[in-house]
Write a protein that holds these residues in place. Structure first.
Motif, PDB file in Angstrom:
ATOM      1  N   GLY A 169       5.596  -4.794   3.762  1.00  0.00           N
ATOM      2  CA  GLY A 169       4.431  -5.661   3.951  1.00  0.00           C
ATOM      3  C   GLY A 169       3.414  -5.534   2.838  1.00  0.00           C
ATOM      4  N   LEU A 170       3.536  -4.463   2.020  1.00  0.00           N
ATOM      5  CA  LEU A 170       2.666  -4.296   0.856  1.00  0.00           C
ATOM      6  C   LEU A 170       3.344  -4.863  -0.390  1.00  0.00           C
ATOM      7  CD1 LEU A 170       1.305  -0.642   1.301  1.00  0.00           C
ATOM      8  CD2 LEU A 170       0.065  -2.781   1.710  1.00  0.00           C
ATOM      9  N   SER A 171       2.545  -5.205  -1.378  1.00  0.00           N
ATOM     10  CA  SER A 171       3.088  -5.721  -2.639  1.00  0.00           C
ATOM     11  C   SER A 171       3.571  -4.571  -3.521  1.00  0.00           C
ATOM     12  CB  SER A 171       2.014  -6.507  -3.386  1.00  0.00           C
ATOM     13  OG  SER A 171       0.992  -5.629  -3.846  1.00  0.00           O
ATOM     14  N   TYR A 172       4.337  -4.917  -4.548  1.00  0.00           N
ATOM     15  CA  TYR A 172       4.780  -3.917  -5.525  1.00  0.00           C
ATOM     16  C   TYR A 172       3.567  -3.199  -6.121  1.00  0.00           C
ATOM     17  CZ  TYR A 172       9.412  -6.183  -5.623  1.00  0.00           C
ATOM     18  OH  TYR A 172      10.640  -6.703  -5.301  1.00  0.00           O
ATOM     19  N   THR A 212       3.303  14.388   0.269  1.00  0.00           N
ATOM     20  CA  THR A 212       3.623  13.172   1.024  1.00  0.00           C
ATOM     21  C   THR A 212       2.550  12.810   2.036  1.00  0.00           C
ATOM     22  OG1 THR A 212       5.063  14.595   2.382  1.00  0.00           O
ATOM     23  CG2 THR A 212       6.134  13.190   0.757  1.00  0.00           C
ATOM     24  N   GLN A 213       1.806  13.803   2.511  1.00  0.00           N
ATOM     25  CA  GLN A 213       0.727  13.524   3.461  1.00  0.00           C
ATOM     26  C   GLN A 213      -0.371  12.707   2.772  1.00  0.00           C
ATOM     27  OE1 GLN A 213       0.650  13.920   6.684  1.00  0.00           O
ATOM     28  NE2 GLN A 213      -1.403  13.036   6.818  1.00  0.00           N
ATOM     29  N   ILE A 214      -0.666  13.063   1.510  1.00  0.00           N
ATOM     30  CA  ILE A 214      -1.668  12.306   0.743  1.00  0.00           C
ATOM     31  C   ILE A 214      -1.192  10.872   0.551  1.00  0.00           C
ATOM     32  CG2 ILE A 214      -2.747  12.053  -1.539  1.00  0.00           C
ATOM     33  CD1 ILE A 214      -2.831  15.093  -1.739  1.00  0.00           C
ATOM     34  N   TRP A 215       0.076  10.715   0.193  1.00  0.00           N
ATOM     35  CA  TRP A 215       0.610   9.365  -0.037  1.00  0.00           C
ATOM     36  C   TRP A 215       0.579   8.545   1.255  1.00  0.00           C
ATOM     37  CZ3 TRP A 215       6.295   7.473  -0.542  1.00  0.00           C
ATOM     38  CH2 TRP A 215       6.301   6.170  -1.057  1.00  0.00           C
ATOM     39  N   LYS A 216       0.945   9.169   2.375  1.00  0.00           N
ATOM     40  CA  LYS A 216       0.947   8.491   3.675  1.00  0.00           C
ATOM     41  C   LYS A 216      -0.453   7.968   4.001  1.00  0.00           C
ATOM     42  CE  LYS A 216       2.482   9.260   8.463  1.00  0.00           C
ATOM     43  NZ  LYS A 216       1.327   8.682   9.166  1.00  0.00           N
ATOM     44  N   GLU A 217      -1.474   8.804   3.792  1.00  0.00           N
ATOM     45  CA  GLU A 217      -2.849   8.399   4.090  1.00  0.00           C
ATOM     46  C   GLU A 217      -3.298   7.248   3.182  1.00  0.00           C
ATOM     47  OE1 GLU A 217      -5.046  12.004   3.643  1.00  0.00           O
ATOM     48  OE2 GLU A 217      -4.223  12.917   5.475  1.00  0.00           O
ATOM     49  N   LEU A 218      -2.867   7.283   1.922  1.00  0.00           N
ATOM     50  CA  LEU A 218      -3.229   6.213   0.987  1.00  0.00           C
ATOM     51  C   LEU A 218      -2.566   4.891   1.367  1.00  0.00           C
ATOM     52  CD1 LEU A 218      -3.009   8.217  -2.350  1.00  0.00           C
ATOM     53  CD2 LEU A 218      -5.073   7.126  -1.462  1.00  0.00           C
ATOM     54  N   VAL A 219      -1.314   4.951   1.792  1.00  0.00           N
ATOM     55  CA  VAL A 219      -0.602   3.742   2.224  1.00  0.00           C
ATOM     56  C   VAL A 219      -1.279   3.139   3.451  1.00  0.00           C
ATOM     57  CG1 VAL A 219       1.563   2.884   3.236  1.00  0.00           C
ATOM     58  CG2 VAL A 219       1.632   4.358   1.220  1.00  0.00           C
ATOM     59  N   GLU A 220      -1.640   3.986   4.399  1.00  0.00           N
ATOM     60  CA  GLU A 220      -2.321   3.505   5.616  1.00  0.00           C
ATOM     61  C   GLU A 220      -3.669   2.866   5.271  1.00  0.00           C
ATOM     62  OE1 GLU A 220      -2.502   7.012   7.993  1.00  0.00           O
ATOM     63  OE2 GLU A 220      -0.435   6.830   8.745  1.00  0.00           O
ATOM     64  N   ALA A 221      -4.411   3.504   4.357  1.00  0.00           N
ATOM     65  CA  ALA A 221      -5.712   2.981   3.947  1.00  0.00           C
ATOM     66  C   ALA A 221      -5.558   1.633   3.235  1.00  0.00           C
ATOM     67  CB  ALA A 221      -6.407   3.983   3.029  1.00  0.00           C
ATOM     68  N   GLU A 222      -4.508   1.505   2.409  1.00  0.00           N
ATOM     69  CA  GLU A 222      -4.257   0.253   1.680  1.00  0.00           C
ATOM     70  C   GLU A 222      -3.937  -0.894   2.663  1.00  0.00           C
ATOM     71  OE1 GLU A 222      -3.680  -1.993  -1.983  1.00  0.00           O
ATOM     72  OE2 GLU A 222      -4.704  -0.131  -1.472  1.00  0.00           O
ATOM     73  N   LYS A 223      -3.112  -0.597   3.646  1.00  0.00           N
ATOM     74  CA  LYS A 223      -2.751  -1.621   4.627  1.00  0.00           C
ATOM     75  C   LYS A 223      -3.967  -2.049   5.445  1.00  0.00           C
ATOM     76  CE  LYS A 223       1.516  -1.665   6.325  1.00  0.00           C
ATOM     77  NZ  LYS A 223       2.792  -1.327   6.984  1.00  0.00           N
ATOM     78  N   GLN A 224      -4.806  -1.071   5.772  1.00  0.00           N
ATOM     79  CA  GLN A 224      -6.003  -1.374   6.544  1.00  0.00           C
ATOM     80  C   GLN A 224      -6.988  -2.222   5.719  1.00  0.00           C
ATOM     81  OE1 GLN A 224      -7.937   2.113   8.106  1.00  0.00           O
ATOM     82  NE2 GLN A 224      -9.411   0.973   9.309  1.00  0.00           N
ATOM     83  N   ALA A 225      -7.141  -1.879   4.441  1.00  0.00           N
ATOM     84  CA  ALA A 225      -8.057  -2.623   3.569  1.00  0.00           C
ATOM     85  C   ALA A 225      -7.599  -4.068   3.390  1.00  0.00           C
ATOM     86  CB  ALA A 225      -8.137  -1.925   2.225  1.00  0.00           C
ATOM     87  N   LEU A 226      -6.293  -4.279   3.282  1.00  0.00           N
ATOM     88  CA  LEU A 226      -5.769  -5.623   3.050  1.00  0.00           C
ATOM     89  C   LEU A 226      -5.758  -6.473   4.319  1.00  0.00           C
ATOM     90  CD1 LEU A 226      -2.768  -4.742   0.685  1.00  0.00           C
ATOM     91  CD2 LEU A 226      -4.915  -5.851   0.052  1.00  0.00           C
ATOM     92  N   SER A 227      -5.843  -5.816   5.486  1.00  0.00           N
ATOM     93  CA  SER A 227      -5.804  -6.566   6.748  1.00  0.00           C
ATOM     94  C   SER A 227      -7.167  -7.128   7.131  1.00  0.00           C
ATOM     95  CB  SER A 227      -5.304  -5.678   7.885  1.00  0.00           C
ATOM     96  OG  SER A 227      -6.231  -4.616   8.135  1.00  0.00           O
TER      97      SER A 227
END
Length: 357
Positions: free
Chosen positions: A307-310, A341-356
């Protein structure tokens, strides 16, 4: 020294001089205001760069030299209304319409996309690499590409790949400056840009193309957009086959149908699937310096990236690498590192939330 001895001497000089030698000569002749010798050395440096496979540098230098020579011809006192006067005005106006002139080292290996997209790009590039074969058989050369799809899915990167593979200068257009509120100005600005592309045999990159070709109620817009669409159609018809136009948009449905039909290639860029996300991660980490601290967890996060872009995915991964590195002791001494990986997971979640939002 006769003609042949002179040519032999110049060839010997070409073989033995390094790029630093050319730079020293350019500085020397420039400071001495010795224009003839300066131009000679610049042309030698261009040829030297081509021979030593510094093609992008050679292309940029050649373009700078052409522009300088043309401007020099108009860089004297000019009479208002003379040809030189109008040439100066045109040069100034064209400079305002161009965001940047760039060359690229990107190749097809640098882009992750659907197989069909990579094939379309490959065939388009091949047509221009083998343009003489097509001309011999009097076959048309595809030179107009429309790329559409969500932001961050590779449209701009694909344009750099085409420029890199074909070793062509790419002129990135300032659409905000082209779309003028004055009636008739937009069409005139477009004509200037296409004329420049025809002369320089380059690539025109028009991002956010929908701002030029939006379907509007012509009667409320004084017919301006109708004139713009007609101008683009005419410019497309007379574009030399060795010149290229790449248009990119996030809103293909906002384009006039007549415009869409005139493109030789129409390529859709989609959000990445799981396989393409894995390929993007592998490309980002290909130098082997960084790896995940928990492989199984990283595979789960890849699924969460759907659901996220490249662009968004790579941005979160690179940020995770930097933060993981800074969290270690004495990062300046590290030659490799683990990605938390925990840092990356949190960043992915934050990115999805920001784009929503």
């Amino acid at each position: 020294m006769d003609f042949y001895e002179k040519r032999l001497s110049l060839w010997h000089r070409f073989l033995t001089m390094s790029q630093l030698d050319y730079i020293k000569d350019i500085a020397k002749f420039g400071l001495e205001n010795d224009q003839e010798r300066l131009l000679s050395v610049l042309n030698e440096l261009i040829e030297h760069s081509k021979k030593t496979k510094k093609l992008n540098f050679a292309i940029q230098l050649q373009s700078i030299l052409k522009d300088a020579i043309r401007l020099q011809g108009t860089n004297t006192l000019t009479k208002v209304g003379s040809d030189n006067y109008y040439q100066k005005l045109d040069d100034r106006e064209i400079a305002d319409l161009i965001l940047e002139k760039v060359t690229s080292d990107y190749t097809l290996e640098n882009i992750i996309a659907e197989g069909s997209v990579k094939n379309e790009l490959k065939y388009f590039i091949e047509e221009h690499q083998k343009i003489e074969i097509l001309r011999r058989f009097d076959l048309p050369v595809a030179n107009k590409v429309l790329m559409y799809g969500p932001s961050g899915c590779g449209k701009t990167l694909a344009s750099y790949v085409i420029a890199g593979e074909l070793k062509k200068m790419m002129v990135v257009i300032n659409l905000g400056a082209i779309v003028s509120s004055k009636l008739g100005e937009t069409s005139k600005n477009l004509s200037k840009i296409f004329k420049k592309a025809a002369v320089e045999d380059c690539i025109i990159f028009l991002d956010e193309f929908d701002s030029l070709g939006k379907v509007r109620d012509y009667s409320q817009d004084h017919g301006e957009m109708k004139r713009v669409v007609n101008t683009i159609l005419q410019l497309f018809d007379y574009l030399p086959q060795s010149s290229i136009v790449i248009a990119a948009t996030n809103q293909k449905d906002m384009l006039d149908d007549a415009l869409i039909r005139r493109f030789d290639n129409i390529i859709e860029f989609k959000l990445p699937n799981e396989k393409e996300i894995q390929e993007l991660i592998a490309l980002t980490l290909k130098n082997g310096v960084f790896s995940f601290d928990k492989k199984i967890t990283s595979n789960k996060i890849i699924k969460e990236c759907l659901g996220l872009s490249y662009y968004s995915i790579q941005k979160t991964l690179v940020t995770a690498i930097k933060r993981s590195l800074f969290a270690t002791k004495e990062p300046e001494k590290k030659l490799s590192g683990k990605i938390d990986t925990q840092i990356w997971k949190e960043l992915v979640e934050a990115e999805k939330q920001a784009l929503s939002k």
